[in-house]
Enzyme design. Structure first.
Site, PDB file in Angstrom:
ATOM      1  N   VAL A  68       7.937  30.432 -38.772  1.00 44.23           N
ATOM      2  CA  VAL A  68       7.731  29.227 -38.274  1.00 44.23           C
ATOM      3  C   VAL A  68       8.616  28.439 -37.245  1.00 44.23           C
ATOM      4  O   VAL A  68       9.704  29.120 -37.067  1.00 44.23           O
ATOM      5  CB  VAL A  68       7.974  28.179 -39.622  1.00 44.23           C
ATOM      6  N   CYS A  69       7.848  27.704 -36.669  1.00 49.26           N
ATOM      7  CA  CYS A  69       8.606  26.873 -35.502  1.00 49.26           C
ATOM      8  C   CYS A  69       8.073  25.398 -35.754  1.00 49.26           C
ATOM      9  O   CYS A  69       7.590  25.074 -36.568  1.00 49.26           O
ATOM     10  CB  CYS A  69       8.437  27.510 -34.211  1.00 49.26           C
ATOM     11  N   ALA A  70       8.145  24.713 -34.500  1.00 46.16           N
ATOM     12  CA  ALA A  70       8.005  23.378 -34.706  1.00 46.16           C
ATOM     13  C   ALA A  70       6.486  23.126 -34.498  1.00 46.16           C
ATOM     14  O   ALA A  70       5.830  22.298 -35.153  1.00 46.16           O
ATOM     15  CB  ALA A  70       8.413  22.676 -33.347  1.00 46.16           C
ATOM     16  N   THR A  96       6.438  23.287 -38.414  1.00 48.94           N
ATOM     17  CA  THR A  96       6.935  22.246 -39.285  1.00 48.94           C
ATOM     18  C   THR A  96       6.571  21.039 -39.009  1.00 48.94           C
ATOM     19  O   THR A  96       6.488  19.962 -39.738  1.00 48.94           O
ATOM     20  CB  THR A  96       8.531  22.276 -39.134  1.00 48.94           C
TER      21      THR A  96
END
Length: 195
Positions: A68-70, A96
Site C-alpha cells: 500500500v501507499c497513499a 490509504t
C-alpha cells in the site's frame, strides 16, 4: 527490463475482509506512515524494497502480501519491481487515501514515536509552487531567462501526470526527514522474517 503485467489490485472492501490474512507493507515515507497507516502495516519505503527483497520473498512464501501507499501509484511500482524478482504481491486500489475515505481507521504510532511530517504529495506541491514562484521572481528581478525555471517545473509536472511517476517525490524522499531510521527499518525487516 521485462514489461510485467499490472499487479492484482484489491478494492477497499476486498482488502478489509481479508486484512487479517495479509502481510501489509506500506511503501510510503516514514513521515507519511506515521501520519496513519492500515492496521498491522509494516513500513518499507519504496526505495528500500530491493534491500528488503529476501524478507518480502519469505513473507510472500508464507501468505499473501498487500502493498500500500497513499494513492496506489507507488505500491503498483513496488509490486512490479517485486514481480520482476519473482515475488507475487497485490496492491490496494486507491491506497490509504481511499481506505480512509471509505471510513476505515488508520493506525498511528504512539505520540512519542511519531515524527511530524507532511505527506509526499504536500511536499511536492509546496516544492513545485515555491520553485515556480522563485523562477517568476528571479525572471522579473534578475534576468528573464530565469523564467525557464518555472517552465521547467511546469514541464516536469505535466510529464509526471502523463507517466504517473514523480521525479520530485523521488528526490524529496531522499531528504533526511523522509528517510527511515535504521532501527525502524530493521524492526520492519525482522517482523517480515517472523511471518
Amino acid at each position: 527490463m521485462s514489461n510485467s503485467p499490472a499487479p492484482v489490485a484489491f478494492g477497499i472492501d476486498q482488502a478489509r475482509t481479508r486484512l487479517h490474512e495479509f502481510t501489509v507493507i506500506d511503501v510510503r515515507t516514514p513521515a507519511e506512515y506515521a501520519s496513519g497507516h492500515l492496521p498491522g502495516a509494516l513500513n518499507i519505503p519504496l526505495d528500500h524494497v530491493r534491500r528488503a527483497l529476501p524478507e518480502i520473498r519469505h513473507a510472500a512464501g508464507r501468505g499473501d502480501v498487500l502493498v500500500v501507499c497513499a494513492s496506489g501509484a507507488r505500491s503498483e511500482n513496488a509490486c512490479k519491481l517485486l514481480a520482476e524478482q519473482g515475488v507475487t504481491t497485490a496492491t490496494l486500489a486507491g491506497g490509504t487515501g481511499a481506505w480512509a475515505a471509505e471510513g476505515h481507521d488508520l493506525h498511528t504510532p504512539a505520540a512519542c514515536d511519531t515524527r511530524a511530517g507532511w505527506s509526499m504529495e504536500r511536499q511536492v506541491r509546496f516544492t513545485a509552487g515555491s520553485l515556480v514562484l522563485l523562477g517568476l521572481l528571479l525572471g522579473l528581478l534578475v534576468h528573464p531567462a530565469l523564467l525557464l525555471l518555472s517552465a521547467g517545473v511546469a514541464g516536469g509536472l505535466v510529464f509526471s501526470a502523463l507517466t504517473n511517476t514523480c521525479g520530485m517525490a523521488a528526490v524529496l524522499g531522499k531528504l533526511p526527514h523522509n528517510r527511515p531510521r535504521a532501527a525502524d527499518l530493521d524492526a520492519a525487516l525482522a517482523a517480515l522474517r517472523g511471518r
